[in-house]
Design a protein around this motif. Structure first.
Motif, PDB file in Angstrom:
ATOM      1  N   LYS B   8      58.014 -20.599  19.845  1.00  0.00           N
ATOM      2  CA  LYS B   8      56.994 -20.820  20.721  1.00  0.00           C
ATOM      3  C   LYS B   8      55.820 -19.768  20.751  1.00  0.00           C
ATOM      4  O   LYS B   8      54.615 -20.379  20.823  1.00  0.00           O
ATOM      5  CB  LYS B   8      57.689 -20.619  22.194  1.00  0.00           C
ATOM      6  CG  LYS B   8      57.005 -21.498  23.302  1.00  0.00           C
ATOM      7  CD  LYS B   8      57.877 -21.357  24.522  1.00  0.00           C
ATOM      8  CE  LYS B   8      57.133 -21.755  25.836  1.00  0.00           C
ATOM      9  NZ  LYS B   8      57.842 -21.611  26.734  1.00  0.00           N
ATOM     10  N   LEU B  11      53.532 -20.719  17.590  1.00  0.00           N
ATOM     11  CA  LEU B  11      52.881 -21.921  17.992  1.00  0.00           C
ATOM     12  C   LEU B  11      51.485 -21.523  18.759  1.00  0.00           C
ATOM     13  O   LEU B  11      50.637 -22.125  18.631  1.00  0.00           O
ATOM     14  CB  LEU B  11      53.675 -22.852  18.756  1.00  0.00           C
ATOM     15  CG  LEU B  11      53.514 -24.449  18.576  1.00  0.00           C
ATOM     16  CD1 LEU B  11      53.671 -24.634  16.869  1.00  0.00           C
ATOM     17  CD2 LEU B  11      54.438 -25.441  19.296  1.00  0.00           C
ATOM     18  N   HIS B  12      51.895 -20.611  19.876  1.00  0.00           N
ATOM     19  CA  HIS B  12      50.833 -20.252  20.443  1.00  0.00           C
ATOM     20  C   HIS B  12      49.678 -19.391  19.757  1.00  0.00           C
ATOM     21  O   HIS B  12      48.547 -19.453  20.141  1.00  0.00           O
ATOM     22  CB  HIS B  12      51.174 -19.279  21.769  1.00  0.00           C
ATOM     23  CG  HIS B  12      51.792 -20.253  22.916  1.00  0.00           C
ATOM     24  ND1 HIS B  12      52.993 -20.180  23.323  1.00  0.00           N
ATOM     25  CD2 HIS B  12      50.919 -21.246  23.649  1.00  0.00           C
ATOM     26  CE1 HIS B  12      53.062 -21.132  24.308  1.00  0.00           C
ATOM     27  NE2 HIS B  12      51.847 -21.899  24.555  1.00  0.00           N
ATOM     28  N   LEU B  14      49.117 -20.099  16.603  1.00  0.00           N
ATOM     29  CA  LEU B  14      48.865 -20.793  15.311  1.00  0.00           C
ATOM     30  C   LEU B  14      47.291 -20.917  14.923  1.00  0.00           C
ATOM     31  O   LEU B  14      46.861 -20.793  13.849  1.00  0.00           O
ATOM     32  CB  LEU B  14      49.425 -22.405  15.419  1.00  0.00           C
ATOM     33  CG  LEU B  14      49.286 -23.226  14.417  1.00  0.00           C
ATOM     34  CD1 LEU B  14      50.064 -22.501  12.935  1.00  0.00           C
ATOM     35  CD2 LEU B  14      49.835 -24.364  14.389  1.00  0.00           C
ATOM     36  N   ASN B  15      46.507 -21.255  16.297  1.00  0.00           N
ATOM     37  CA  ASN B  15      45.037 -21.570  15.778  1.00  0.00           C
ATOM     38  C   ASN B  15      44.499 -20.285  15.154  1.00  0.00           C
ATOM     39  O   ASN B  15      43.950 -20.513  14.462  1.00  0.00           O
ATOM     40  CB  ASN B  15      44.577 -21.696  16.995  1.00  0.00           C
ATOM     41  CG  ASN B  15      44.161 -22.981  17.468  1.00  0.00           C
ATOM     42  OD1 ASN B  15      44.317 -24.010  16.458  1.00  0.00           O
ATOM     43  ND2 ASN B  15      43.723 -23.415  18.505  1.00  0.00           N
ATOM     44  N   ASP B  16      44.771 -19.174  15.812  1.00  0.00           N
ATOM     45  CA  ASP B  16      44.203 -17.948  15.437  1.00  0.00           C
ATOM     46  C   ASP B  16      44.541 -17.599  14.034  1.00  0.00           C
ATOM     47  O   ASP B  16      44.044 -17.132  12.985  1.00  0.00           O
ATOM     48  CB  ASP B  16      44.455 -16.743  16.202  1.00  0.00           C
ATOM     49  CG  ASP B  16      43.673 -16.880  17.467  1.00  0.00           C
ATOM     50  OD1 ASP B  16      42.479 -17.419  17.488  1.00  0.00           O
ATOM     51  OD2 ASP B  16      43.642 -15.948  18.501  1.00  0.00           O
ATOM     52  N   ASP B  19      42.809 -19.785  11.744  1.00  0.00           N
ATOM     53  CA  ASP B  19      41.454 -19.589  11.343  1.00  0.00           C
ATOM     54  C   ASP B  19      41.292 -18.134  10.856  1.00  0.00           C
ATOM     55  O   ASP B  19      40.213 -17.580  10.883  1.00  0.00           O
ATOM     56  CB  ASP B  19      40.793 -19.622  12.769  1.00  0.00           C
ATOM     57  CG  ASP B  19      40.919 -21.321  13.286  1.00  0.00           C
ATOM     58  OD1 ASP B  19      40.736 -21.866  12.548  1.00  0.00           O
ATOM     59  OD2 ASP B  19      40.828 -21.329  14.758  1.00  0.00           O
ATOM     60  N   PRO B  38      61.955 -22.068   8.460  1.00  0.00           N
ATOM     61  CA  PRO B  38      61.468 -23.155   7.672  1.00  0.00           C
ATOM     62  C   PRO B  38      60.577 -24.059   8.473  1.00  0.00           C
ATOM     63  O   PRO B  38      59.515 -24.764   7.986  1.00  0.00           O
ATOM     64  CB  PRO B  38      62.706 -23.868   7.129  1.00  0.00           C
ATOM     65  CG  PRO B  38      63.827 -22.920   7.129  1.00  0.00           C
ATOM     66  CD  PRO B  38      63.503 -21.907   8.473  1.00  0.00           C
ATOM     67  N   ASN B  39      61.056 -24.368  10.019  1.00  0.00           N
ATOM     68  CA  ASN B  39      60.237 -25.399  10.597  1.00  0.00           C
ATOM     69  C   ASN B  39      58.886 -24.937  10.914  1.00  0.00           C
ATOM     70  O   ASN B  39      58.033 -25.705  10.777  1.00  0.00           O
ATOM     71  CB  ASN B  39      61.111 -25.675  12.006  1.00  0.00           C
ATOM     72  CG  ASN B  39      62.355 -26.384  11.638  1.00  0.00           C
ATOM     73  OD1 ASN B  39      62.537 -27.170  10.456  1.00  0.00           O
ATOM     74  ND2 ASN B  39      63.155 -26.703  12.686  1.00  0.00           N
ATOM     75  N   VAL B  42      56.759 -25.437   7.963  1.00  0.00           N
ATOM     76  CA  VAL B  42      56.485 -26.712   7.751  1.00  0.00           C
ATOM     77  C   VAL B  42      55.060 -27.012   8.783  1.00  0.00           C
ATOM     78  O   VAL B  42      54.068 -27.685   8.552  1.00  0.00           O
ATOM     79  CB  VAL B  42      57.497 -27.737   8.004  1.00  0.00           C
ATOM     80  CG1 VAL B  42      56.853 -29.147   7.779  1.00  0.00           C
ATOM     81  CG2 VAL B  42      58.263 -27.496   6.808  1.00  0.00           C
ATOM     82  N   ILE B  43      55.341 -26.690  10.055  1.00  0.00           N
ATOM     83  CA  ILE B  43      54.196 -26.962  10.858  1.00  0.00           C
ATOM     84  C   ILE B  43      53.038 -26.509  10.633  1.00  0.00           C
ATOM     85  O   ILE B  43      51.824 -27.098  10.615  1.00  0.00           O
ATOM     86  CB  ILE B  43      54.710 -26.454  12.267  1.00  0.00           C
ATOM     87  CG1 ILE B  43      55.882 -27.292  12.937  1.00  0.00           C
ATOM     88  CG2 ILE B  43      53.483 -26.584  13.367  1.00  0.00           C
ATOM     89  CD1 ILE B  43      56.505 -26.740  13.991  1.00  0.00           C
ATOM     90  N   THR B  46      51.595 -28.185   7.341  1.00  0.00           N
ATOM     91  CA  THR B  46      50.737 -29.524   7.530  1.00  0.00           C
ATOM     92  C   THR B  46      49.811 -29.349   8.673  1.00  0.00           C
ATOM     93  O   THR B  46      48.966 -30.116   8.446  1.00  0.00           O
ATOM     94  CB  THR B  46      52.054 -30.375   8.237  1.00  0.00           C
ATOM     95  OG1 THR B  46      52.793 -29.588   9.071  1.00  0.00           O
ATOM     96  CG2 THR B  46      53.092 -31.010   7.062  1.00  0.00           C
ATOM     97  N   SER B  47      49.639 -28.481   9.331  1.00  0.00           N
ATOM     98  CA  SER B  47      48.715 -28.167  10.260  1.00  0.00           C
ATOM     99  C   SER B  47      47.213 -27.758   9.537  1.00  0.00           C
ATOM    100  O   SER B  47      46.205 -28.136   9.646  1.00  0.00           O
ATOM    101  CB  SER B  47      48.628 -27.164  11.248  1.00  0.00           C
ATOM    102  OG  SER B  47      49.811 -27.431  12.197  1.00  0.00           O
ATOM    103  N   ILE B  51      43.817 -30.019   8.751  1.00  0.00           N
ATOM    104  CA  ILE B  51      42.383 -29.447   9.197  1.00  0.00           C
ATOM    105  C   ILE B  51      41.748 -29.670   7.691  1.00  0.00           C
ATOM    106  O   ILE B  51      40.400 -30.185   7.488  1.00  0.00           O
ATOM    107  CB  ILE B  51      42.195 -27.953   9.414  1.00  0.00           C
ATOM    108  CG1 ILE B  51      43.063 -27.748  10.838  1.00  0.00           C
ATOM    109  CG2 ILE B  51      40.891 -27.359   9.352  1.00  0.00           C
ATOM    110  CD1 ILE B  51      43.173 -26.128  10.935  1.00  0.00           C
TER     111      ILE B  51
END
Lengths: 207, 87
Positions: B8, B11-12, B14-16, B19, B38-39, B42-43, B46-47, B51
């Motif tokens: 979690k 995921l929070h 992930l953007n930074d 970028d 691994p999950n 993959v996230i 694929t993200s 982009i």
């Protein structure tokens, strides 16, 4: 007086300066430089070819009209994008009369970003699909996002504006840009993974 | 006390991370997490591909008739402005 042959400058700042003095070819050059991108942006936000054409015209007509008001403290393109976004959102609001379509609409409602599809992609989509097919897949995926999410994604990841430029263009806060971008990216990732994943490849392969 | 990164948390950030906008310490933790989970790998992968695939799409040329109508509307506006100044 002999008509002097002159070349049109290449950078936006010089073109804008000339256009402000009433130089039509300079403004036309700016139009030719950015019309594709503005049309694409408008099509993606409005999801309509007809509205996109109106937005395209309105954007450049307004830019021409208000060129004197352009401060030059942002890039000319960012300024154009801002006009185009406003015009596009006006189109959306008119179409959905009675229901407000606003960039503030989805709110940061505390929903966790959704991640369901966890699977690697089957090679590169550029090699698996014709550019026409790929364009259609990508367009459909974006069209399914809520306007506030797709607008942020378009500005940040397609037009490649910075987070701050996007916030300024949309008149929303930097944290709002960030949270909407995350939602948009993850939703698009979800949709594209459903299409591009390897057959038979799913989350269980990784557990 | 060691701060353990959960999926979690990942995921929070992930953007930074995508970028390249997080500081080296956090980046190190995120990379460690991806290597072990691994999950999340993959996230993240694929993200990033999502982009890149959008960035790789060049805008298509505008249909000629739309371009013509745009230029004609602009010429009209220009003529109006110049005409106003000349008279």
């Amino acid at each position: 007086m002999e008509a002097a042959e002159r070349s049109i400058p290449n950078d936006d700042v010089a073109l804008v300066a000339l256009a402000r003095q009433g130089d039509s070819p300079a403004f036309s050059q700016l139009v030719t430089r950015y019309d594709r991108k503005i049309y694409r942006l408008a099509r993606h936000i409005t999801n309509s070819d007809e509205d996109a054409e109106d937005v395209l015209q309105e954007t450049f007509l307004k830019a021409f009209e208000h060129l004197d008001g352009f401060q030059g403290n942002s890039k000319f393109y960012t300024w154009l994008v801002r006009i185009a976004v406003n015009e596009s959102l006006m189109k959306l609001r008119k179409r959905k009369s009675g229901r407000t379509v606003s960039l503030d609409e989805p709110a940061e409602n505390g929903d966790e970003p959704i991640v369901r599809e966890i699977a690697v992609w089957d090679g590169s989509p550029e090699q698996q699909y014709s550019s026409e097919e790929l364009r259609s897949i990508l367009d459909k995926a974006i069209a399914n996002l809520k306007p506030a999410f797709r607008t942020v994604f378009l500005l940040r990841d397609v037009e490649e504006l910075s987070t701050e430029e996007t916030a300024a263009a949309l008149e929303i806060s930097v944290p709002a840009v960030k949270s909407r971008l995350l939602r948009a990216r993850l939703e698009l990732r979800e949709r594209l993974t459903r299409i591009f994943k390897k057959k038979g490849d799913d989350v269980f392969a990784y557990l | 006390m060691t701060f353990l990164l959960t999926c979690k948390d990942f995921l929070h950030e992930l953007n930074d991370y995508l970028d390249g906008a997080c500081d080296p310490e956090l980046r190190g933790k995120l990379e460690k997490h991806i290597n072990e989970c691994p999950n999340c790998w993959v996230i993240c992968d694929t993200s990033n591909k999502t982009i890149q695939v959008y960035r790789g799409m060049d805008p298509q040329p505008i249909p000629q008739e739309i371009h013509d109508r745009l230029m004609s509307a602009i010429q009209k506006k220009m003529a109006h402005k110049c005409g106003g100044q000349a008279t």
